[in-house]
Design a protein around this motif. Structure first.
Motif, PDB file in Angstrom:
ATOM      1  N   LEU A 109     -47.393 -38.731  40.027  1.00  0.00           N
ATOM      2  CA  LEU A 109     -47.687 -38.272  38.666  1.00  0.00           C
ATOM      3  C   LEU A 109     -49.301 -38.501  38.251  1.00  0.00           C
ATOM      4  O   LEU A 109     -49.792 -39.443  38.666  1.00  0.00           O
ATOM      5  CB  LEU A 109     -47.059 -38.982  37.867  1.00  0.00           C
ATOM      6  N   GLY A 110     -49.721 -37.546  37.612  1.00  0.00           N
ATOM      7  CA  GLY A 110     -51.097 -37.737  37.022  1.00  0.00           C
ATOM      8  C   GLY A 110     -51.035 -38.211  35.435  1.00  0.00           C
ATOM      9  O   GLY A 110     -50.392 -37.857  34.650  1.00  0.00           O
ATOM     10  N   ARG A 111     -51.663 -39.532  35.664  1.00  0.00           N
ATOM     11  CA  ARG A 111     -51.653 -40.337  34.429  1.00  0.00           C
ATOM     12  C   ARG A 111     -52.869 -39.732  33.533  1.00  0.00           C
ATOM     13  O   ARG A 111     -53.763 -39.987  33.800  1.00  0.00           O
ATOM     14  CB  ARG A 111     -51.719 -41.798  34.695  1.00  0.00           C
ATOM     15  N   ARG A 112     -52.708 -39.167  32.317  1.00  0.00           N
ATOM     16  CA  ARG A 112     -53.693 -38.430  31.575  1.00  0.00           C
ATOM     17  C   ARG A 112     -54.419 -39.558  30.816  1.00  0.00           C
ATOM     18  O   ARG A 112     -54.104 -40.516  30.287  1.00  0.00           O
ATOM     19  CB  ARG A 112     -53.055 -37.644  30.515  1.00  0.00           C
ATOM     20  N   MET A 113     -55.921 -39.276  31.058  1.00  0.00           N
ATOM     21  CA  MET A 113     -56.788 -40.298  30.514  1.00  0.00           C
ATOM     22  C   MET A 113     -57.791 -39.376  29.519  1.00  0.00           C
ATOM     23  O   MET A 113     -58.483 -38.632  30.127  1.00  0.00           O
ATOM     24  CB  MET A 113     -57.583 -40.790  31.599  1.00  0.00           C
ATOM     25  N   PRO A 114     -57.649 -39.368  28.321  1.00  0.00           N
ATOM     26  CA  PRO A 114     -58.291 -38.606  27.272  1.00  0.00           C
ATOM     27  C   PRO A 114     -59.744 -38.684  27.668  1.00  0.00           C
ATOM     28  O   PRO A 114     -60.386 -39.647  27.663  1.00  0.00           O
ATOM     29  CB  PRO A 114     -58.017 -39.174  25.918  1.00  0.00           C
ATOM     30  N   THR A 115     -60.308 -37.417  27.605  1.00  0.00           N
ATOM     31  CA  THR A 115     -61.931 -37.663  27.682  1.00  0.00           C
ATOM     32  C   THR A 115     -62.448 -37.519  26.560  1.00  0.00           C
ATOM     33  O   THR A 115     -63.916 -37.677  26.337  1.00  0.00           O
ATOM     34  CB  THR A 115     -62.392 -36.084  28.548  1.00  0.00           C
ATOM     35  N   SER A 116     -61.973 -37.260  25.479  1.00  0.00           N
ATOM     36  CA  SER A 116     -62.280 -37.489  24.056  1.00  0.00           C
ATOM     37  C   SER A 116     -61.039 -37.912  22.994  1.00  0.00           C
ATOM     38  O   SER A 116     -60.184 -37.637  23.490  1.00  0.00           O
ATOM     39  CB  SER A 116     -62.882 -35.920  23.675  1.00  0.00           C
ATOM     40  N   PRO A 188     -54.846 -41.884  37.818  1.00  0.00           N
ATOM     41  CA  PRO A 188     -55.393 -41.249  36.772  1.00  0.00           C
ATOM     42  C   PRO A 188     -55.883 -39.977  36.863  1.00  0.00           C
ATOM     43  O   PRO A 188     -56.718 -39.552  37.825  1.00  0.00           O
ATOM     44  CB  PRO A 188     -56.646 -42.428  36.315  1.00  0.00           C
ATOM     45  N   ILE A 189     -56.104 -39.185  35.759  1.00  0.00           N
ATOM     46  CA  ILE A 189     -56.657 -37.680  35.741  1.00  0.00           C
ATOM     47  C   ILE A 189     -57.331 -37.519  34.387  1.00  0.00           C
ATOM     48  O   ILE A 189     -56.713 -38.091  33.280  1.00  0.00           O
ATOM     49  CB  ILE A 189     -55.727 -36.682  36.172  1.00  0.00           C
ATOM     50  N   GLY A 190     -58.185 -36.756  34.360  1.00  0.00           N
ATOM     51  CA  GLY A 190     -58.851 -36.373  32.999  1.00  0.00           C
ATOM     52  C   GLY A 190     -58.018 -35.772  32.121  1.00  0.00           C
ATOM     53  O   GLY A 190     -57.463 -34.799  32.556  1.00  0.00           O
ATOM     54  N   TYR A 191     -57.910 -35.639  30.794  1.00  0.00           N
ATOM     55  CA  TYR A 191     -57.343 -34.858  30.078  1.00  0.00           C
ATOM     56  C   TYR A 191     -58.141 -34.682  28.871  1.00  0.00           C
ATOM     57  O   TYR A 191     -58.647 -35.581  27.904  1.00  0.00           O
ATOM     58  CB  TYR A 191     -55.850 -35.565  29.402  1.00  0.00           C
ATOM     59  N   SER A 192     -58.537 -33.231  28.629  1.00  0.00           N
ATOM     60  CA  SER A 192     -59.443 -32.874  27.705  1.00  0.00           C
ATOM     61  C   SER A 192     -58.919 -31.867  26.634  1.00  0.00           C
ATOM     62  O   SER A 192     -57.660 -31.581  26.806  1.00  0.00           O
ATOM     63  CB  SER A 192     -60.607 -31.629  28.483  1.00  0.00           C
ATOM     64  N   PRO A 193     -59.345 -31.650  25.779  1.00  0.00           N
ATOM     65  CA  PRO A 193     -58.757 -30.732  24.598  1.00  0.00           C
ATOM     66  C   PRO A 193     -58.487 -29.351  25.085  1.00  0.00           C
ATOM     67  O   PRO A 193     -59.406 -28.870  25.968  1.00  0.00           O
ATOM     68  CB  PRO A 193     -60.057 -30.603  23.406  1.00  0.00           C
ATOM     69  N   ARG A 194     -57.398 -28.728  24.943  1.00  0.00           N
ATOM     70  CA  ARG A 194     -56.709 -27.575  25.434  1.00  0.00           C
ATOM     71  C   ARG A 194     -57.542 -26.313  24.897  1.00  0.00           C
ATOM     72  O   ARG A 194     -58.244 -26.723  23.673  1.00  0.00           O
ATOM     73  CB  ARG A 194     -55.263 -27.474  25.346  1.00  0.00           C
TER      74      ARG A 194
END
Length: 231
Positions: A109-116, A188-194
């Motif tokens: 699983l990719g654990r979302r880590m918010p970039t902002s 962990p993976i990056g998670y950015s505004p869609r």
């Protein structure tokens, strides 16, 4: 970049014409994009085809409907899932896929880590935190996020016989895999505004329905597990 052999990437899609070029341009070498259109009214289908993606049209509404249609269309040994809204970078897919390819993990699983701060609305983060807490308590797996980026063997995923066709599809995959004794980990993976408008977690209403679907599924699975444990 090192090429990973035999990986299909399922991208459920609903009106993502603005995001698809960036997503498909960043697909790693050796990864085939399967864009599952779930009734788009924009140019998503044309854009996906212009970038060489395999397009599958799934008229039955629901995230699970689109995701499962992509799984059924996949032919590669490994299937990965990713959102088509540019909130996740496909360049991070190998980090999720390679432990599965190496045989060390069954479901990654990719654990979302918010970039902002704007990447993940507060109501969605709270709902995800509570779901992960309940999953850790039930399964004993150190999971913190049930995000959409994930990877597993196509044959084994089909063997799970997933039935949910709404927001509970990722949860059902996790729970059935756990029930079958799969090795499950997260990275962990990056998670950015869609790009564009969110259909689920970007709105309070969408999050409510997702939580409702997942809570019902979680209660059902828990009841099944308890019955099996006492029988």
């Amino acid at each position: 970049m090192e090429t990973d052999p035999g990986v299909d990437v399922v991208l459920p899609c609903l009106d993502e014409a603005g995001a698809l070029p960036w997503v498909l341009e960043r697909m790693p070498s050796g990864y085939r994009a399967i864009v599952v259109d779930n009734g788009s009214t924009d140019d998503s289908v044309a854009v996906a085809r212009s970038y060489g993606a395999l397009v599958v049209e799934e008229p039955r509404k629901g995230f699970g409907s689109a995701a499962h249609a992509g799984l059924l269309a996949a032919t590669a040994p490994i299937v990965a899932f990713c959102d088509a809204d540019a909130s996740m970078d496909p360049q991070e897919l190998p980090r999720v896929v390679r432990p599965v390819l190496d045989g060390r993990v069954d479901l990654m699983l990719g654990r979302r880590m918010p970039t902002s701060s704007s990447a993940w609305p507060l109501h969605a983060r709270i709902a995800n935190f509570e779901l992960a807490r309940r999953l850790r308590r039930l399964t004993g797996i150190d999971v913190h996020d049930l995000g959409p980026m994930r990877a597993a063997s196509r044959t084994r995923l089909l063997g799970l016989d997933l039935q949910d066709r709404r927001s509970g599809y990722p949860l059902e995959m996790f729970l059935r895999a756990w029930s079958d004794g799969w090795r499950i980990e997260e990275t962990p993976i990056g998670y950015s505004p869609r790009v564009g408008r969110s259909k689920v977690t970007g709105t309070v209403r969408g999050t409510y329905h997702a939580v409702k679907d997942m809570s019902a599924l979680l209660s059902s699975i828990r009841a099944t597990v308890l019955m099996e444990a006492t029988s």
